[in-house]
Design an enzyme around this catalytic site. Structure first.
Site, mmCIF file in Angstrom:
data_model
loop_
_atom_site.group_PDB
_atom_site.id
_atom_site.type_symbol
_atom_site.label_atom_id
_atom_site.label_comp_id
_atom_site.label_asym_id
_atom_site.label_seq_id
_atom_site.Cartn_x
_atom_site.Cartn_y
_atom_site.Cartn_z
ATOM 1 C CB CYS A 127 -0.906 0.032 1.227
ATOM 2 S SG CYS A 127 -2.055 -1.328 1.319
HETATM 3 C C1 BEZ Z 1 0.562 -4.548 1.818
HETATM 4 O O1 BEZ Z 1 0.000 -3.521 1.475
HETATM 5 O O2 BEZ Z 1 1.776 -4.667 1.751
HETATM 6 C C2 BEZ Z 1 -0.228 -5.731 2.278
HETATM 7 C C3 BEZ Z 1 -1.401 -5.535 2.993
HETATM 8 C C4 BEZ Z 1 -2.101 -6.625 3.457
HETATM 9 C C5 BEZ Z 1 -1.632 -7.905 3.172
HETATM 10 C C6 BEZ Z 1 -0.476 -8.076 2.424
HETATM 11 C C7 BEZ Z 1 0.237 -6.976 1.983
#
Ligand code: BEZ
Length: 212
Positions: free
Chosen positions: A46
């Protein structure tokens, strides 16, 4: 909650965001919008996505598209996270992130897929036209960061095909040949598309991008 489909009116909402309380329709005005969800604050994928989105803001603005992101964490958390995004992605997050702690917007747009995760939102994308109709829906899993070049490409296709009787072929990018709408007979197409019409098959006619 009914499933949202292409052509449906994008539900309006008022929500707390990292930039204060905003109404979605007021924020979009008479332009286009991209509403996209993120599983959670302070997560690696994210973080890269929001940094990338900030760098694409000017390109979306040229197309009259405003972005609004969403995650189910609170506004104070978003503000702290934005500092990290700006630092690590060398950017300046310059669009609102909805603090959807009560899941109101997530539920409205069906962004929580319980068999994937029963609390966090998946990576949903809704492209909304100036008429407030949903033009595109994409759903990615938490583990896959989205391709913002693809989102720009789709906006280019949507805006082109909204204004011209054409469709865009596989892997099309702005400036490349487009497909004449199947509803138009070739004789008529030759009058409309003055840059020329190439008839590969009676149902497959190409013409230069009318906007290039
Ligand atoms: C991320 O944004 O890195 C992420 C969020 C939830 C699960 C896996 C990755």
């Amino acid at each position: 909650m009914a499933t949202l489909r292409l052509g449906d009116t994008a539900p309006d909402f008022t929500a707390v965001t990292s930039e204060g309380t905003l109404n979605f329709y007021d924020y979009l005005g008479d332009g286009w919008g991209i509403l996209f969800s993120h599983p959670a604050d302070f997560t690696p994928v994210c973080t890269t996505e929001l940094g990338t989105a900030a760098k694409f803001k000017d390109e979306f603005a040229k197309r009259n598209v405003k972005m609004m992101a969403l995650s189910v964490d609170g506004a104070e958390s978003h503000k702290e996270w934005i500092k990290d995004i700006n630092e690590t992605q060398a950017t300046n997050v310059n669009f609102p992130i909805i603090a959807d702690e009560d899941r109101k917007v997530s539920d409205l747009y069906d962004m929580i897929h319980p068999n994937a995760d029963d609390t966090l939102t998946v990576r949903s994308v809704f492209i909304v036209g100036a008429d407030k109709k949903i033009k595109l829906i994409l759903t990615y899993p938490a583990s896959t960061g989205r391709n913002f070049y693809e989102l720009l490409r789709v906006v280019d296709s949507l805006q082109l095909t909204a204004n011209h009787k054409v469709a865009t072929p596989a892997n099309w990018k702005h400036g490349e040949k487009v497909v004449v709408s199947p509803a138009i007979p070739t004789d008529e197409a030759k009058k409309i598309f003055t840059k020329g019409v190439e008839e590969v098959k009676p149902y497959l006619r190409l013409t230069p991008d009318p906007t290039a």
